[in-house]
Design a protein around this motif. Sequence first.
Motif, short mmCIF file in Angstrom:
data_model
loop_
_atom_site.label_atom_id
_atom_site.label_comp_id
_atom_site.label_asym_id
_atom_site.label_seq_id
_atom_site.Cartn_x
_atom_site.Cartn_y
_atom_site.Cartn_z
N ALA A 57 61.88 -33.41 47.27
CA ALA A 57 61.04 -34.59 47.01
C ALA A 57 60.87 -35.42 48.28
O ALA A 57 59.76 -35.86 48.60
CB ALA A 57 61.67 -35.43 45.89
N ALA A 58 61.96 -35.62 49.01
CA ALA A 58 61.87 -36.41 50.25
C ALA A 58 60.99 -35.71 51.28
O ALA A 58 60.19 -36.36 51.97
CB ALA A 58 63.28 -36.62 50.81
N THR A 59 61.09 -34.38 51.37
CA THR A 59 60.28 -33.64 52.34
C THR A 59 58.81 -33.69 51.97
O THR A 59 57.94 -33.88 52.84
CB THR A 59 60.77 -32.18 52.43
OG1 THR A 59 62.15 -32.18 52.83
CG2 THR A 59 59.97 -31.40 53.45
N LEU A 60 58.50 -33.54 50.69
CA LEU A 60 57.10 -33.62 50.27
C LEU A 60 56.52 -35.01 50.51
O LEU A 60 55.36 -35.15 50.91
CB LEU A 60 56.95 -33.24 48.79
CG LEU A 60 57.07 -31.76 48.45
CD1 LEU A 60 56.84 -31.55 46.95
CD2 LEU A 60 56.06 -30.93 49.24
N HIS A 61 57.31 -36.04 50.26
CA HIS A 61 56.81 -37.39 50.51
C HIS A 61 56.55 -37.61 52.00
O HIS A 61 55.57 -38.26 52.39
CB HIS A 61 57.78 -38.45 49.99
CG HIS A 61 57.19 -39.82 49.95
ND1 HIS A 61 57.24 -40.67 51.04
CD2 HIS A 61 56.49 -40.48 48.98
CE1 HIS A 61 56.62 -41.79 50.74
NE2 HIS A 61 56.16 -41.71 49.50
N ALA A 62 57.40 -37.04 52.85
CA ALA A 62 57.19 -37.16 54.29
C ALA A 62 55.90 -36.44 54.70
O ALA A 62 55.15 -36.94 55.55
CB ALA A 62 58.38 -36.58 55.04
N ALA A 63 55.62 -35.28 54.09
CA ALA A 63 54.38 -34.56 54.39
C ALA A 63 53.16 -35.35 53.90
O ALA A 63 52.14 -35.42 54.60
CB ALA A 63 54.42 -33.18 53.73
N LEU A 64 53.27 -35.94 52.73
CA LEU A 64 52.18 -36.77 52.21
C LEU A 64 51.93 -37.96 53.13
O LEU A 64 50.78 -38.31 53.43
CB LEU A 64 52.54 -37.25 50.81
CG LEU A 64 51.60 -38.27 50.17
CD1 LEU A 64 50.24 -37.66 49.89
CD2 LEU A 64 52.22 -38.83 48.88
N THR A 65 52.99 -38.58 53.62
CA THR A 65 52.85 -39.71 54.54
C THR A 65 52.16 -39.27 55.82
O THR A 65 51.32 -40.00 56.37
CB THR A 65 54.24 -40.30 54.84
OG1 THR A 65 54.85 -40.71 53.61
CG2 THR A 65 54.14 -41.49 55.78
N ASP A 66 52.48 -38.07 56.29
CA ASP A 66 51.83 -37.53 57.48
C ASP A 66 50.33 -37.36 57.23
O ASP A 66 49.50 -37.73 58.07
CB ASP A 66 52.46 -36.19 57.87
CG ASP A 66 51.85 -35.61 59.13
OD1 ASP A 66 51.72 -36.34 60.13
OD2 ASP A 66 51.50 -34.41 59.13
N TYR A 67 49.96 -36.84 56.07
CA TYR A 67 48.54 -36.69 55.73
C TYR A 67 47.86 -38.06 55.67
O TYR A 67 46.74 -38.23 56.18
CB TYR A 67 48.40 -35.97 54.38
CG TYR A 67 46.97 -35.88 53.92
CD1 TYR A 67 46.13 -34.87 54.37
CD2 TYR A 67 46.45 -36.82 53.02
CE1 TYR A 67 44.80 -34.80 53.96
CE2 TYR A 67 45.13 -36.75 52.60
CZ TYR A 67 44.31 -35.74 53.08
OH TYR A 67 43.00 -35.69 52.67
N ALA A 68 48.53 -39.03 55.07
CA ALA A 68 47.91 -40.34 54.86
C ALA A 68 47.68 -41.09 56.16
O ALA A 68 46.85 -42.01 56.21
CB ALA A 68 48.78 -41.17 53.91
N ARG A 69 48.38 -40.74 57.23
CA ARG A 69 48.18 -41.43 58.50
C ARG A 69 46.76 -41.24 59.03
O ARG A 69 46.24 -42.10 59.74
CB ARG A 69 49.17 -40.92 59.54
CG ARG A 69 50.62 -41.33 59.29
CD ARG A 69 51.51 -40.96 60.48
NE ARG A 69 52.91 -41.24 60.15
CZ ARG A 69 53.80 -40.32 59.82
NH1 ARG A 69 53.44 -39.04 59.80
NH2 ARG A 69 55.05 -40.66 59.53
N ALA A 70 46.14 -40.11 58.70
CA ALA A 70 44.84 -39.81 59.29
C ALA A 70 43.73 -39.61 58.26
O ALA A 70 42.61 -39.24 58.62
CB ALA A 70 44.95 -38.54 60.15
N HIS A 71 44.02 -39.84 56.97
CA HIS A 71 43.04 -39.57 55.93
C HIS A 71 43.03 -40.69 54.90
O HIS A 71 44.05 -41.31 54.63
CB HIS A 71 43.34 -38.24 55.22
CG HIS A 71 43.34 -37.05 56.13
ND1 HIS A 71 44.45 -36.68 56.85
CD2 HIS A 71 42.36 -36.16 56.42
CE1 HIS A 71 44.16 -35.61 57.56
NE2 HIS A 71 42.90 -35.27 57.33
N HIS A 72 41.86 -40.91 54.30
CA HIS A 72 41.75 -41.88 53.21
C HIS A 72 42.51 -41.36 51.99
O HIS A 72 42.43 -40.18 51.65
CB HIS A 72 40.29 -42.12 52.84
CG HIS A 72 39.51 -42.84 53.90
ND1 HIS A 72 39.76 -44.14 54.27
CD2 HIS A 72 38.47 -42.42 54.67
CE1 HIS A 72 38.92 -44.50 55.22
NE2 HIS A 72 38.14 -43.48 55.49
#
Length: 303
Positions: free
Chosen positions: A94-109
């Motif tokens: 769960a923590a790893t997936l949230h980190a990946a989602l955060t990475d996506y959100a840095r550059a995308h709406h």
Amino acid sequence: MNHDLRTRSLVLDADGIPLSALVAEPEGRTPKAVLLAIHGRGMRAAYFAGPAHPDTSLLTLAADLGYTVLAIDRPGHGASARRLPHGQLIADQAATLHAALTDYARAHHTGAGVQLLAHSFGGKIALQLAAHWPADPHLPLLGCDISGLAQHYAPGAWERPDDLAGGGRLNWGPLNLYPPGTFHAARTLLTPVPALESRELATWPTRYTTLAARIQVPVRLTLADHEHWWRLDAASRTALTAAFPTGLAHLATAPRAGHNLSLGHAARPYHLRALAFTDDCLTRPAPAPAPAAPAPAPVLAPA
């Protein structure tokens, strides 16, 4: 593989762990929200991409209806398999997936926030995420839609071998529930199950209750009418939703469907209902703030 032209592959940085993913975004507009799609045991993110028939693709349908879908290969699968050959335990995933989602959100709406949509073992990760979602006004959690997950395994279910070649009863149910070519196409989805994913199987019933009690967003649980992994007598069904705070969770049955719901003929109706539920979550009023604690009574000095 029936990837729509809007579906593309990418690799996300989850605090130093590379996670491969598929993403589909609506054309020419900001997404209403992002659906984080989480696959089950022994499969990959392309489970949500319509491998045998385009009508079964969550990515295509959701993008058509204004959502971004981010389907990530869970830790131990895809690009992270070499880095994490044994996978991760539920909380770590769960923590790893949230980190990946955060990475996506840095550059995308990301629109109004994140909706979790998960299948089977991926639903365990979704409940873990929902129960411990960090307070972040820029990336709020809207709700959680899970298929193929319950609390108590059917007797001996997770101890039985169940293979693709035989169209196994546990994972598939009757073969006519799936489009022609499904079992050939599904071979491209299959990956070895990382060892750590089996370590917590026996403790899942208790963990389900603990996680459900913490969740504060709407939850929709869908079980196929040919679901054989789980104990689904009337008392077990009632307990599934009763474990959540009152009124938050609802249970639905997908007719003419097997466990791998998003690969079958029932995929499109299920996805449409999941997206309608997401629309409802978007319009749900924000929870009222907790009432302020009463001021302490004044302490009078002795006369």
